[in-house]
Design a protein around this motif. Structure first.
Motif, PDB file in Angstrom:
ATOM      1  N   SER B 263     -16.059  -5.830   9.024  1.00  0.00           N
ATOM      2  CA  SER B 263     -14.907  -5.930   9.953  1.00  0.00           C
ATOM      3  C   SER B 263     -14.141  -4.812   9.932  1.00  0.00           C
ATOM      4  CB  SER B 263     -13.852  -7.124   9.618  1.00  0.00           C
ATOM      5  OG  SER B 263     -14.838  -8.180   9.313  1.00  0.00           O
ATOM      6  N   GLY B 264     -14.283  -3.730   9.391  1.00  0.00           N
ATOM      7  CA  GLY B 264     -13.175  -2.786   9.092  1.00  0.00           C
ATOM      8  C   GLY B 264     -11.937  -2.869   9.385  1.00  0.00           C
ATOM      9  N   ILE B 265     -11.625  -4.314   8.517  1.00  0.00           N
ATOM     10  CA  ILE B 265     -10.345  -4.302   8.104  1.00  0.00           C
ATOM     11  C   ILE B 265      -9.843  -3.462   6.911  1.00  0.00           C
ATOM     12  CG2 ILE B 265      -8.881  -6.224   6.958  1.00  0.00           C
ATOM     13  CD1 ILE B 265     -10.618  -8.291   8.395  1.00  0.00           C
ATOM     14  N   ARG B 266      -8.791  -2.725   7.077  1.00  0.00           N
ATOM     15  CA  ARG B 266      -8.099  -1.913   6.015  1.00  0.00           C
ATOM     16  C   ARG B 266      -7.193  -2.716   5.015  1.00  0.00           C
ATOM     17  NH1 ARG B 266     -11.120   1.089   8.817  1.00  0.00           N
ATOM     18  NH2 ARG B 266     -10.211   2.254  10.755  1.00  0.00           N
ATOM     19  N   ILE B 267      -7.034  -2.157   3.813  1.00  0.00           N
ATOM     20  CA  ILE B 267      -6.284  -3.021   2.888  1.00  0.00           C
ATOM     21  C   ILE B 267      -5.026  -2.088   2.348  1.00  0.00           C
ATOM     22  CG2 ILE B 267      -5.983  -3.926   0.448  1.00  0.00           C
ATOM     23  CD1 ILE B 267      -7.592  -5.642   2.413  1.00  0.00           C
ATOM     24  N   MET B 268      -3.851  -2.433   2.575  1.00  0.00           N
ATOM     25  CA  MET B 268      -2.540  -1.700   2.130  1.00  0.00           C
ATOM     26  C   MET B 268      -2.500  -2.392   0.592  1.00  0.00           C
ATOM     27  SD  MET B 268       0.694  -1.135   1.379  1.00  0.00           S
ATOM     28  CE  MET B 268       1.057  -2.614   1.184  1.00  0.00           C
ATOM     29  N   THR B 269      -2.104  -1.417  -0.359  1.00  0.00           N
ATOM     30  CA  THR B 269      -1.610  -1.975  -1.599  1.00  0.00           C
ATOM     31  C   THR B 269      -0.606  -0.907  -2.350  1.00  0.00           C
ATOM     32  OG1 THR B 269      -2.073  -2.254  -3.933  1.00  0.00           O
ATOM     33  CG2 THR B 269      -3.354  -0.656  -3.056  1.00  0.00           C
ATOM     34  N   THR B 270       0.427  -1.424  -2.845  1.00  0.00           N
ATOM     35  CA  THR B 270       1.345  -0.636  -3.438  1.00  0.00           C
ATOM     36  C   THR B 270       1.151  -0.268  -4.796  1.00  0.00           C
ATOM     37  OG1 THR B 270       2.908  -2.647  -4.314  1.00  0.00           O
ATOM     38  CG2 THR B 270       3.372  -1.535  -1.910  1.00  0.00           C
ATOM     39  N   GLY B 271       0.282  -0.695  -5.319  1.00  0.00           N
ATOM     40  CA  GLY B 271      -0.246  -0.708  -6.852  1.00  0.00           C
ATOM     41  C   GLY B 271       1.051  -1.593  -7.663  1.00  0.00           C
ATOM     42  N   LEU B 316      -0.329   3.871  -8.044  1.00  0.00           N
ATOM     43  CA  LEU B 316      -1.493   3.273  -7.559  1.00  0.00           C
ATOM     44  C   LEU B 316      -2.572   3.725  -8.982  1.00  0.00           C
ATOM     45  CD1 LEU B 316      -2.113   4.522  -4.027  1.00  0.00           C
ATOM     46  CD2 LEU B 316      -1.497   2.075  -4.840  1.00  0.00           C
ATOM     47  N   ALA B 317      -2.437   5.210  -9.164  1.00  0.00           N
ATOM     48  CA  ALA B 317      -3.332   5.489 -10.163  1.00  0.00           C
ATOM     49  C   ALA B 317      -3.291   4.648 -11.655  1.00  0.00           C
ATOM     50  CB  ALA B 317      -3.034   6.999 -10.628  1.00  0.00           C
ATOM     51  N   GLN B 318      -2.002   4.428 -11.872  1.00  0.00           N
ATOM     52  CA  GLN B 318      -1.852   3.591 -13.144  1.00  0.00           C
ATOM     53  C   GLN B 318      -1.995   2.160 -13.008  1.00  0.00           C
ATOM     54  OE1 GLN B 318       2.634   4.448 -14.253  1.00  0.00           O
ATOM     55  NE2 GLN B 318       2.190   5.931 -15.596  1.00  0.00           N
ATOM     56  N   ARG B 319      -1.942   1.656 -12.078  1.00  0.00           N
ATOM     57  CA  ARG B 319      -2.356  -0.035 -12.023  1.00  0.00           C
ATOM     58  C   ARG B 319      -3.827   0.036 -11.792  1.00  0.00           C
ATOM     59  NH1 ARG B 319      -3.633  -3.940 -12.128  1.00  0.00           N
ATOM     60  NH2 ARG B 319      -2.878  -5.955 -11.279  1.00  0.00           N
ATOM     61  N   ASN B 320      -4.405   1.100 -11.361  1.00  0.00           N
ATOM     62  CA  ASN B 320      -5.860   1.038 -11.357  1.00  0.00           C
ATOM     63  C   ASN B 320      -6.490   1.797 -12.529  1.00  0.00           C
ATOM     64  OD1 ASN B 320      -6.924  -0.144  -8.425  1.00  0.00           O
ATOM     65  ND2 ASN B 320      -4.946   0.920  -8.287  1.00  0.00           N
ATOM     66  N   ASN B 321      -5.619   2.040 -13.640  1.00  0.00           N
ATOM     67  CA  ASN B 321      -6.203   2.745 -14.836  1.00  0.00           C
ATOM     68  C   ASN B 321      -6.946   3.874 -14.592  1.00  0.00           C
ATOM     69  OD1 ASN B 321      -6.262   2.987 -17.537  1.00  0.00           O
ATOM     70  ND2 ASN B 321      -8.243   1.704 -17.604  1.00  0.00           N
TER      71      ASN B 321
END
Lengths: 397, 397
Positions: B263-271, B316-321
């Protein structure tokens, strides 16, 4: 040495502005008079807090001051351990130089005490211990550093390591360290019995890394509790990381927490974002002391970390969803008094009679100070200025 | 306007040092000549990256520049929403002034584009929209700001809100916003049908806050996917936060992720460190574009945030290891190209022909730049310097 310092116009714990007198390296009692030769420092309405406590780092591992290390290490814990052990010589890591570099950044950021785990293994022997001890001795009067003899590569699985640990304690390490008795060392009984017997032999406390998650981590935690109680080592054991306390079964965690409180076992958490983590508020409510630290700073494990324990308080707050000011202030307490209790630091605090280890920082409130994290205006160790305007007065090499 | 700028001695994406020519606000093609009146800037070997993209914030909510707000708000989402709605007037929050203050900090930190959700409710009406629009118009040529009409207090549960949302779109908001169709608005069908019909009527994209976790959040996500596909709104929908994508059932999340990609839905995350969060690498591997933002900055919700999208890349990096350099660079991509795709920004990047929106930052490597986060040396918007040495050239009030 008789020396007085008058900190004019400072706000203890962000309270009303006042003048604070330091006599002979200690906060003066009410009514006490300055001795001659007083040094007057204009606090310019800065907040006054006690020295920040870096209760968990690895001074021997940092790559500060070396060329950028491009991290291409594999995903497992054992990948990181092996890579590091094999990288130290090629990267030219000198434990004395690296520990000094990091300690200087720590002072600039307002830390007055550091507990450093230091690698002990059969490849590098006691080189790390000797290097960090040299820094510890060189920095005396500037910052207090204590060493945890730390069997990073495993102990039971690598013959010769126990003897090196014994040697490290003989050399004068302040704390016995350990690591993942199940997941890394594959022999929880052997690992823990060895640690506790070293602690008993040398009359030293224990600080054990426990990355093990879920049920396995809780099992190791139970075995640590059993030994702490059986050997009367209450208030002498820290469990670092304790990711398992973030596991979903909160009823079981609550029971474990009660045992931790009863045993006076302290928990060290960095507020990690990517793994389950101890819930600071729940632990404190149950009577467990919580402390914190930077862990590794720019090492072969990862690029993060800046030795700033105010930033660390922010990470703790974010990890624990602390948003209210009274909640964020708990995170600061963890990075100050929590660390001091866990490391058994005497005369800590800003009350009369305490050692005058303290930090002046700009900020409207304690929370503002934490989230803004401006350069430290001044850092004092026993009344002596060790850093000013974000710079340590000892130069880094 | 004919104007050339020569950035001498810069390292595009931390690559080899080179000179970069900008002609008429765009990066020049190979062989293109400067026009007369060239401005020469010494990059001093700084890294050159494209302008940072603040893809999710709330310009109307910030308390920047106001006296410290001591947060004593209750624990529920609805506590925070109610408290904020009732605090705006007593705290003297002027949406134009506050949005300008935050936009100026954003520029200083290297952002060249902002997507701001702006509250629309029956108490404050369109005051927020009008204020942020005034800032948007005032800042034209300095920073691009787009507004999302955002029914923060709920839409279906508060009669009159839909009409205000319609009015906000008529006034010129660029995006239709929404919020927790189940948990807050108690009518997922009604909420989503209204959003998609507003989007259709005004020919605008959608950006919906979805804090709902676990199965409830996934249910709302499915309803968003259904409408996106049915109405042919592929590539025009962003789901912000999407905490539910961090839920434990990874097989179900993988199926949902496949539908998001289709669907080309984009996701916004702050981590976010304290809640389940979308796994950036998994989403990108499946073809889903991910963007990021600061979310609220020092508002009545919490004290955190500094508008720095390099710090955000670190979170973001820390949240995603993410520890390897190639992993940390993914976090930077999210805060640059991921944001540009999600906000459908034309001519974005540092290739020839792209708009010369860019940032010069010191650092040995991209990861060093992210973890050190030094003051931005220079920020350019269409070739014009808008910030230098960490200061925006537009003064904050």
């Amino acid at each position: 040495m008789t020396h007085s310092v008058l900190l004019k116009n400072v706000r203890p714990m962000a309270g009303p502005a006042t003048d604070v007198l330091i006599v002979d390296g200690k906060f003066a009692a009410a009514g006490q008079s300055p001795v001659e030769g007083i040094e007057i420092i204009d606090g310019e309405n800065a907040i006054l807090i006690p020295g920040l406590i870096e209760a968990h780092t690895h001074l021997d591992k940092s790559l500060l001051g070396l060329p950028w290390y491009r991290n291409e290490v594999g995903p497992l814990l054992v990948d990181k351990i092996t890579n590091e052990r094999e990288s130290k010589i090629p990267l030219g890591m000198d434990p004395q130089v690296q520990s000094e570099r990091q300690a200087i950044v720590s002072m600039a950021k307002g830390s007055t005490h550091i507990r450093s785990h230091v690698d002990v293994d059969t490849v590098h022997g006691l080189k790390g211990i000797e290097g960090v001890m040299a820094t510890r001795d060189k920095m005396r009067g500037w910052i207090d550093i204590e060493l945890v003899a730390f069997p990073q590569s495993g102990m039971m699985t690598r013959p010769g390591t126990v003897e090196l640990m014994d040697e490290a304690m003989k050399l004068g390490c302040e704390v016995v360290g350990g690591l993942d008795p199940c997941a890394i060392d594959r022999d929880p009984k052997g690992h823990l019995d060895t640690l506790f017997s070293l602690a008993e032999r040398y009359g030293k406390p224990i600080d054990i890394h426990l990355h093990e998650r879920g049920e396995m981590g809780c099992f190791s935690m139970e075995m640590i509790i059993e030994r702490t109680q059986a050997l009367g080592m209450q208030n002498q054991v820290v469990v670092s990381h304790a990711f398992c306390l973030g596991q979903p079964d909160r009823k079981y965690v609550a029971q474990l927490t009660e045992q931790l409180a009863k045993s006076g076992i302290r928990i060290m958490t960095t507020g990690p974002a990517a793994v389950t983590a101890p819930a600071i508020q729940e632990l404190r409510d149950a009577g467990v002391v919580v402390c914190s630290g930077s862990d590794g700073i720019r090492d072969t494990w990862g690029p993060f970390g800046n030795a700033c324990m105010l930033d660390r308080a922010m990470f703790l707050a974010q990890r624990n969803n602390f948003r209210r000011d009274d909640e964020v202030e708990i995170a600061l307490d963890v990075c100050t008094y929590g660390g001091a209790i866990s490391m058994d630091i005497d005369n800590y605090g800003i009350a009369p009679g305490c050692d005058a280890d303290c930090v002046l920082v700009d900020g409207e409130s304690l929370t503002d100070m934490i989230v803004s994290s401006p350069a430290r205006k001044r850092v004092l160790k026993a009344g002596k200025t060790i850093a000013e305007n974000g710079e340590c007065l000892l130069l880094a090499r």
